[in-house]
Design a protein around this motif. Structure first.
Motif, PDB file in Angstrom:
ATOM      1  N   GLN A 312     -12.798 106.253  74.034  1.00 52.20           N
ATOM      2  CA  GLN A 312     -13.014 105.029  74.816  1.00 52.20           C
ATOM      3  C   GLN A 312     -14.128 105.250  75.844  1.00 52.20           C
ATOM      4  O   GLN A 312     -15.000 104.412  76.028  1.00 52.20           O
ATOM      5  CB  GLN A 312     -11.720 104.631  75.549  1.00 52.20           C
ATOM      6  CG  GLN A 312     -10.546 104.346  74.631  1.00 52.20           C
ATOM      7  CD  GLN A 312     -10.614 102.989  73.961  1.00 52.20           C
ATOM      8  OE1 GLN A 312     -11.132 102.039  74.524  1.00 52.20           O
ATOM      9  NE2 GLN A 312     -10.115 102.893  72.738  1.00 52.20           N
ATOM     10  N   SER A 313     -14.086 106.415  76.493  1.00 49.49           N
ATOM     11  CA  SER A 313     -15.095 106.730  77.506  1.00 49.49           C
ATOM     12  C   SER A 313     -16.468 106.916  76.852  1.00 49.49           C
ATOM     13  O   SER A 313     -17.482 106.461  77.381  1.00 49.49           O
ATOM     14  CB  SER A 313     -14.672 108.001  78.249  1.00 49.49           C
ATOM     15  OG  SER A 313     -15.679 108.431  79.118  1.00 49.49           O
ATOM     16  N   ALA A 314     -16.479 107.584  75.689  1.00 52.53           N
ATOM     17  CA  ALA A 314     -17.750 107.817  74.976  1.00 52.53           C
ATOM     18  C   ALA A 314     -18.385 106.487  74.607  1.00 52.53           C
ATOM     19  O   ALA A 314     -19.604 106.297  74.707  1.00 52.53           O
ATOM     20  CB  ALA A 314     -17.499 108.655  73.730  1.00 52.53           C
ATOM     21  N   TYR A 315     -17.549 105.535  74.194  1.00 55.30           N
ATOM     22  CA  TYR A 315     -18.068 104.209  73.813  1.00 55.30           C
ATOM     23  C   TYR A 315     -18.779 103.553  74.999  1.00 55.30           C
ATOM     24  O   TYR A 315     -19.879 103.027  74.875  1.00 55.30           O
ATOM     25  CB  TYR A 315     -16.909 103.320  73.329  1.00 55.30           C
ATOM     26  CG  TYR A 315     -17.358 101.953  72.880  1.00 55.30           C
ATOM     27  CD1 TYR A 315     -17.741 101.735  71.565  1.00 55.30           C
ATOM     28  CD2 TYR A 315     -17.413 100.879  73.774  1.00 55.30           C
ATOM     29  CE1 TYR A 315     -18.173 100.482  71.148  1.00 55.30           C
ATOM     30  CE2 TYR A 315     -17.841  99.630  73.365  1.00 55.30           C
ATOM     31  CZ  TYR A 315     -18.219  99.433  72.052  1.00 55.30           C
ATOM     32  OH  TYR A 315     -18.649  98.205  71.646  1.00 55.30           O
ATOM     33  N   GLN A 316     -18.127 103.621  76.163  1.00 52.09           N
ATOM     34  CA  GLN A 316     -18.724 103.003  77.362  1.00 52.09           C
ATOM     35  C   GLN A 316     -20.017 103.700  77.762  1.00 52.09           C
ATOM     36  O   GLN A 316     -20.937 103.091  78.280  1.00 52.09           O
ATOM     37  CB  GLN A 316     -17.731 103.048  78.534  1.00 52.09           C
ATOM     38  CG  GLN A 316     -16.589 102.043  78.405  1.00 52.09           C
ATOM     39  CD  GLN A 316     -17.087 100.601  78.254  1.00 52.09           C
ATOM     40  OE1 GLN A 316     -18.094 100.210  78.822  1.00 52.09           O
ATOM     41  NE2 GLN A 316     -16.384  99.801  77.445  1.00 52.09           N
ATOM     42  N   ILE A 318     -22.095 105.196  75.622  1.00 53.48           N
ATOM     43  CA  ILE A 318     -23.131 104.852  74.645  1.00 53.48           C
ATOM     44  C   ILE A 318     -23.563 103.394  74.810  1.00 53.48           C
ATOM     45  O   ILE A 318     -24.735 103.058  74.687  1.00 53.48           O
ATOM     46  CB  ILE A 318     -22.614 105.117  73.200  1.00 53.48           C
ATOM     47  CG1 ILE A 318     -22.372 106.624  72.994  1.00 53.48           C
ATOM     48  CG2 ILE A 318     -23.599 104.607  72.152  1.00 53.48           C
ATOM     49  CD1 ILE A 318     -21.655 106.984  71.703  1.00 53.48           C
ATOM     50  N   TYR A 319     -22.576 102.543  75.063  1.00 52.40           N
ATOM     51  CA  TYR A 319     -22.870 101.108  75.211  1.00 52.40           C
ATOM     52  C   TYR A 319     -22.434 100.631  76.608  1.00 52.40           C
ATOM     53  O   TYR A 319     -21.433  99.921  76.753  1.00 52.40           O
ATOM     54  CB  TYR A 319     -22.126 100.292  74.149  1.00 52.40           C
ATOM     55  CG  TYR A 319     -22.493 100.677  72.739  1.00 52.40           C
ATOM     56  CD1 TYR A 319     -23.761 100.412  72.213  1.00 52.40           C
ATOM     57  CD2 TYR A 319     -21.560 101.314  71.911  1.00 52.40           C
ATOM     58  CE1 TYR A 319     -24.093 100.787  70.926  1.00 52.40           C
ATOM     59  CE2 TYR A 319     -21.894 101.686  70.607  1.00 52.40           C
ATOM     60  CZ  TYR A 319     -23.153 101.426  70.131  1.00 52.40           C
ATOM     61  OH  TYR A 319     -23.480 101.785  68.850  1.00 52.40           O
ATOM     62  N   PRO A 320     -23.183 101.002  77.645  1.00 56.09           N
ATOM     63  CA  PRO A 320     -22.731 100.660  79.004  1.00 56.09           C
ATOM     64  C   PRO A 320     -22.668  99.151  79.267  1.00 56.09           C
ATOM     65  O   PRO A 320     -21.931  98.702  80.150  1.00 56.09           O
ATOM     66  CB  PRO A 320     -23.784 101.327  79.901  1.00 56.09           C
ATOM     67  CG  PRO A 320     -24.925 101.675  79.033  1.00 56.09           C
ATOM     68  CD  PRO A 320     -24.428 101.770  77.642  1.00 56.09           C
TER      69      PRO A 320
END
Lengths: 353, 110
Positions: A312-316, A318-320
């Motif tokens: 979930q954190s990685a997604y944010q 990569i796609y802030p």
């Protein structure tokens, strides 16, 4: 160069499950592991041992859990770099990373998730004085490419599954195979022991027990070994061989990752918080047994939880600018990168006349 | 009430530690060593206590009566390094009142 969204270091249960959680977020994963097969400790140390604390499985064999995880992540088509160790890391100007393995394979990634368990598994090396001189010059600790041993004479040492399995396999490849073990009994699978006995009776494997290899000789390359029978130096003899393959299992070491500038505590990677398990280097996470934080429990189920939050954190990261709302798989289904789709059947509304 | 037992454990640096080990917590010798942090994390009990690695190998220095060695332990020690006649795997020795006064030394890390 291999490119991916998340580069996972370690193909144990936590690393494998991270592929699934990342896949739900449409993030691609690639996994590096020092072992030649996925599964980490479960596959290497205790594939036939039962595990009793995986939710929903009253009992599951470690090897079966790995198989199931591999099946579960199949739709997300992870890439694998197996039998290689993550060695060097270079941070790029845009915040991404290039990770190079000890074999020179390069990986470009936005995020790194270290799921290395106790570290990368390294071969347990027998305490023979000059063994380091012959590494890659006749001494091999792993069989990565069996063709290397075609028509060569090979001596294998050890009494576990690897020693038995490779003796059996190489009996049809090498010009001669000698298996040396300290005891007459072997602790590998019964059927493997029986097969080795058959091959011995057929003259395709030479068995020397109880014995051990105590010396290595050769100029530029290994040409002979010294074998000690019955633990008695008076019974030492030399045996010519092209290759010596000691297979005494593996022991984990944190390895080159320890030099990446990550905060290390008690042989584990310290994470800044338990919200997402990020390390002191932004963009690098540590999940599963490899990390440490107050209250840490080294359990597979905790690794699964950590993998989920990491994704979930990685997604944010990569796609802030995108907002993502967590969905239950029961509601959103699972759409694989291979075009597959799993979803709950739609409710049937019966008409009333 | 179950008694604690007193053990003498010499670590890999050669320092001897006198520790109290509970007999009512189903612990084994390897777990006691870990709980007192007498060997760095990741260097002992790697397989978790299944006699699948030899990271908890120790040398028994007293004549304390110990449980018989099982086939798994025997097989693992046959593949371990630095093995001596008095080698045992700590994970295969449950803590019981019989261990009072046990003296051990940790085998070198492989």
């Amino acid at each position: 160069m291999i490119s991916t969204d998340i580069l996972i270091i370690g193909a144990g249960p936590t690393g494998l499950f991270a592929v699934f959680e990342a896949g739900l977020l449409k993030l691609k994963c690639h996994i590096i592991d020092a072992l030649p097969q996925p599964g980490g400790q479960l596959a290497e140390l205790y594939p036939k041992k039962p595990i009793y604390d995986i939710p929903g499985y009253p009992e599951v064999l470690a090897g079966d859990l790995v198989d199931n995880l591999m099946e579960q992540i199949k739709p997300f088509e992870p890439g694998f770099t197996l039998g290689e160790k993550a060695k060097d890391i270079e941070k790029q100007d845009d915040g991404s990373f290039i990770v190079t393995t000890d074999e020179g394979t390069k990986h470009h990634t936005k995020i790194i998730a270290i799921a290395g368990g106790l570290g990368s598994f390294e071969p347990r090396k027998p305490p023979i004085d000059n063994i380091a001189n012959f590494e890659k010059n006749g001494v091999e600790y792993m069989v990565k490419d069996p063709e290397k041993f075609r028509d060569k004479s090979v001596v294998i040492a050890g009494g576990g599954d690897s020693a038995l399995d490779w003796s059996i396999f190489l009996a049809d490849v090498a010009s001669s195979v000698t298996l040396i073990h300290r005891r007459n009994e072997f602790r590998g699978a019964l059927e493997s022991v029986d097969r080795v006995k058959e091959l011995k009776d057929m003259g395709k494997i030479k068995l020397i027990t109880p014995a051990e290899v105590v010396g290595l000789s050769g100029e530029a390359k290994l040409d002979s070994i010294t074998v000690r029978k019955n633990n008695n130096p008076k019974e030492d003899f030399k045996l010519e061989t092209d290759y010596f393959i000691p297979l005494f299992g593996l022991s984990p070491k944190l390895g080159p990752i320890a030099d990446w500038g990550l905060e290390i505590e008690k042989n584990a990677i310290k994470v800044d918080n338990t919200l997402d398990y990020q390390t002191n280097i932004p963009g690098i996470y540590a999940i599963g047994d490899v990390n440490i934080y107050p209250g840490k429990l080294k359990l597979i189920l905790c690794g699964f939880h950590e993998a989920t939050l990491m994704c979930q954190s990685a997604y944010q990261k990569i796609y802030p600018d995108k907002r993502y709302v967590m969905k239950y798989t029961t509601v959103g289904g699972v759409t694989g990168f291979d075009g597959s789709k799993k979803e709950a059947p739609k409710a049937v509304v019966k008409s009333i006349d | 009430m179950a008694k604690d037992v007193t053990l003498s454990i010499t670590d890999r640096e050669g320092h001897t530690h006198i520790v109290e080990a509970p007999t009512d917590m189903a612990m084994n010798l390897m777990e006691v060593i870990r709980s007192y942090e007498l060997a760095p994390e990741g260097t002992i009990g790697i397989c978790g206590g299944m006699a699948m690695c030899a990271s908890c190998q120790c040398y028994i220095e007293s004549d304390t009566k110990l449980p018989e060695m099982g086939p798994d332990e025997e097989a693992m020690l046959a593949e371990a390094f630095h093995v001596k006649d008095n080698s045992r795997l700590g994970c295969q020795i449950p803590i019981s009142e019989d261990l009072e006064g046990l003296k051990i030394e940790l085998a070198p890390e492989e």
